[in-house]
Design a protein around this motif. Sequence first.
Motif, mmCIF file in Angstrom:
data_model
loop_
_atom_site.group_PDB
_atom_site.id
_atom_site.type_symbol
_atom_site.label_atom_id
_atom_site.label_comp_id
_atom_site.label_asym_id
_atom_site.label_seq_id
_atom_site.Cartn_x
_atom_site.Cartn_y
_atom_site.Cartn_z
ATOM 1 N N LEU A 1 -25.008 -4.811 -95.059
ATOM 2 C CA LEU A 1 -25.035 -3.471 -95.624
ATOM 3 C C LEU A 1 -24.519 -2.455 -94.613
ATOM 4 N N PHE A 2 -23.785 -1.462 -95.136
ATOM 5 C CA PHE A 2 -23.313 -0.341 -94.332
ATOM 6 C C PHE A 2 -23.714 0.950 -95.049
ATOM 7 N N GLU A 3 -24.120 1.953 -94.293
ATOM 8 C CA GLU A 3 -24.654 3.178 -94.879
ATOM 9 C C GLU A 3 -23.677 3.845 -95.844
ATOM 10 N N ASP A 4 -22.386 3.757 -95.553
ATOM 11 C CA ASP A 4 -21.391 4.477 -96.359
ATOM 12 C C ASP A 4 -20.655 3.577 -97.347
ATOM 13 N N LYS A 5 -21.165 2.352 -97.550
ATOM 14 C CA LYS A 5 -20.474 1.411 -98.442
ATOM 15 C C LYS A 5 -21.410 0.964 -99.565
ATOM 16 N N GLU A 6 -20.974 1.169 -100.805
ATOM 17 C CA GLU A 6 -21.800 0.781 -101.950
ATOM 18 C C GLU A 6 -21.902 -0.741 -102.048
ATOM 19 N N VAL A 7 -23.031 -1.183 -102.615
ATOM 20 C CA VAL A 7 -23.276 -2.609 -102.762
ATOM 21 C C VAL A 7 -23.781 -2.874 -104.176
ATOM 22 N N THR A 8 -23.531 -4.059 -104.685
ATOM 23 C CA THR A 8 -24.002 -4.450 -106.012
ATOM 24 C C THR A 8 -25.254 -5.315 -105.866
ATOM 25 N N MET A 9 -26.263 -5.010 -106.691
ATOM 26 C CA MET A 9 -27.529 -5.729 -106.576
ATOM 27 C C MET A 9 -28.230 -5.762 -107.927
ATOM 28 N N ASN A 10 -28.981 -6.824 -108.185
ATOM 29 C CA ASN A 10 -29.794 -6.930 -109.399
ATOM 30 C C ASN A 10 -31.179 -6.353 -109.132
ATOM 31 N N ILE A 11 -31.573 -5.375 -109.953
ATOM 32 C CA ILE A 11 -32.852 -4.692 -109.782
ATOM 33 C C ILE A 11 -33.781 -5.099 -110.922
ATOM 34 N N PRO A 12 -35.000 -5.562 -110.617
ATOM 35 C CA PRO A 12 -35.927 -5.984 -111.677
ATOM 36 C C PRO A 12 -36.436 -4.818 -112.514
ATOM 37 N N VAL A 13 -36.774 -5.122 -113.766
ATOM 38 C CA VAL A 13 -37.319 -4.134 -114.704
ATOM 39 C C VAL A 13 -38.802 -4.410 -114.901
ATOM 40 N N ARG A 14 -39.618 -3.354 -114.858
ATOM 41 C CA ARG A 14 -41.051 -3.488 -115.121
ATOM 42 C C ARG A 14 -41.411 -2.640 -116.330
ATOM 43 N N LEU A 15 -42.220 -3.209 -117.217
ATOM 44 C CA LEU A 15 -42.672 -2.490 -118.410
ATOM 45 C C LEU A 15 -44.041 -1.883 -118.144
ATOM 46 N N GLN A 16 -44.194 -0.617 -118.531
ATOM 47 C CA GLN A 16 -45.443 0.103 -118.328
ATOM 48 C C GLN A 16 -46.051 0.476 -119.676
ATOM 49 N N GLY A 17 -47.369 0.239 -119.828
ATOM 50 C CA GLY A 17 -48.064 0.650 -121.045
ATOM 51 C C GLY A 17 -48.073 -0.410 -122.123
ATOM 52 N N ASN A 18 -48.714 -0.080 -123.245
ATOM 53 C CA ASN A 18 -48.812 -0.965 -124.404
ATOM 54 C C ASN A 18 -48.114 -0.320 -125.597
ATOM 55 N N ALA A 19 -47.232 -1.072 -126.219
ATOM 56 C CA ALA A 19 -46.447 -0.536 -127.332
ATOM 57 C C ALA A 19 -47.254 -0.573 -128.630
ATOM 58 N N PRO A 20 -47.389 0.567 -129.342
ATOM 59 C CA PRO A 20 -48.080 0.568 -130.634
ATOM 60 C C PRO A 20 -47.418 -0.346 -131.653
ATOM 61 N N GLY A 21 -46.107 -0.543 -131.531
ATOM 62 C CA GLY A 21 -45.415 -1.432 -132.451
ATOM 63 C C GLY A 21 -45.903 -2.860 -132.359
ATOM 64 N N VAL A 22 -46.319 -3.289 -131.167
ATOM 65 C CA VAL A 22 -46.852 -4.642 -130.991
ATOM 66 C C VAL A 22 -48.235 -4.734 -131.632
ATOM 67 N N ARG A 23 -49.036 -3.688 -131.463
ATOM 68 C CA ARG A 23 -50.374 -3.684 -132.068
ATOM 69 C C ARG A 23 -50.287 -3.740 -133.599
ATOM 70 N N ASN A 24 -49.196 -3.231 -134.154
ATOM 71 C CA ASN A 24 -49.012 -3.237 -135.603
ATOM 72 C C ASN A 24 -48.311 -4.502 -136.100
ATOM 73 N N GLY A 25 -48.167 -5.493 -135.229
ATOM 74 C CA GLY A 25 -47.624 -6.778 -135.661
ATOM 75 C C GLY A 25 -46.189 -7.028 -135.288
ATOM 76 N N GLY A 26 -45.538 -6.078 -134.605
ATOM 77 C CA GLY A 26 -44.155 -6.277 -134.195
ATOM 78 C C GLY A 26 -44.074 -7.198 -132.987
ATOM 79 N N ARG A 27 -42.872 -7.639 -132.685
ATOM 80 C CA ARG A 27 -42.651 -8.573 -131.565
ATOM 81 C C ARG A 27 -41.845 -7.883 -130.481
ATOM 82 N N LEU A 28 -42.379 -7.881 -129.270
ATOM 83 C CA LEU A 28 -41.686 -7.259 -128.154
ATOM 84 C C LEU A 28 -40.647 -8.218 -127.595
#
Length: 217
Positions: free
Chosen positions: A93-120
């Motif tokens: 890595l270099f401070e002035d050079k962009e890099v490509t990276m995979n960043i993980p996704v985290r889900l926060q909270g509970n979806a009302p659609g799932v409580r009503n029978g939907g599939r996440l």
Amino acid sequence: MKSITIKGSERESVGKKATKALRNAGKVPCVVYGGEKPLHFSADELAFRDLVYTPAAHTVKVDLGKDKIRAIMQDIQFHPVTDKILHIDFYQLFEDKEVTMNIPVRLQGNAPGVRNGGRLLFRKRKLAIRALPDKLPDFFDIDISKLKIGDNITVESLLNDDFTILHPDTTVVVQIKTQRAAVVVEDDEEAEGVEGAEGVATEGAEGEGAEDGESQE
């Protein structure tokens, strides 16, 4: 983004015999690319535990004593039977050079659609981005606490001036898909109105219920 320090030693020989000897000694042969020339080093396999066996993304500080190199992990090879780490490629890595990276996704909270029978459906657990090293995020945190049946969250809502997401804006990251037994509820008032209407219809048309049910199928 958090950084993990890997203490290692520069490799003098990179031949097959030397590599096999390193692995037999419990060490992992590695290469850092991106500089003037590839840098070969090795480190104890246990040193990579917090880097490899985690859902989080990290940068790495390769500590070779006199030299300390900032990098990210680009590729890793495992033994097909034992799952031991065989080899790791890093990118400097270099401070002035962009890099490509995979960043993980985290889900926060509970979806009302799932409580009503939907599939996440978690469509994208990682997102590829391009950014300067100091602008790399640890995670994409997505709030799903307002998602109803049929709703989704796309890349467009995650855009940020600090980095470029390397997916089309319309890419779905997470969605709530309807299922046959799902109940679509817009809000509490509407739900009460629907229930009341169904009650009146049932009382007034008992003889037509079976036929209507068949037609809806």
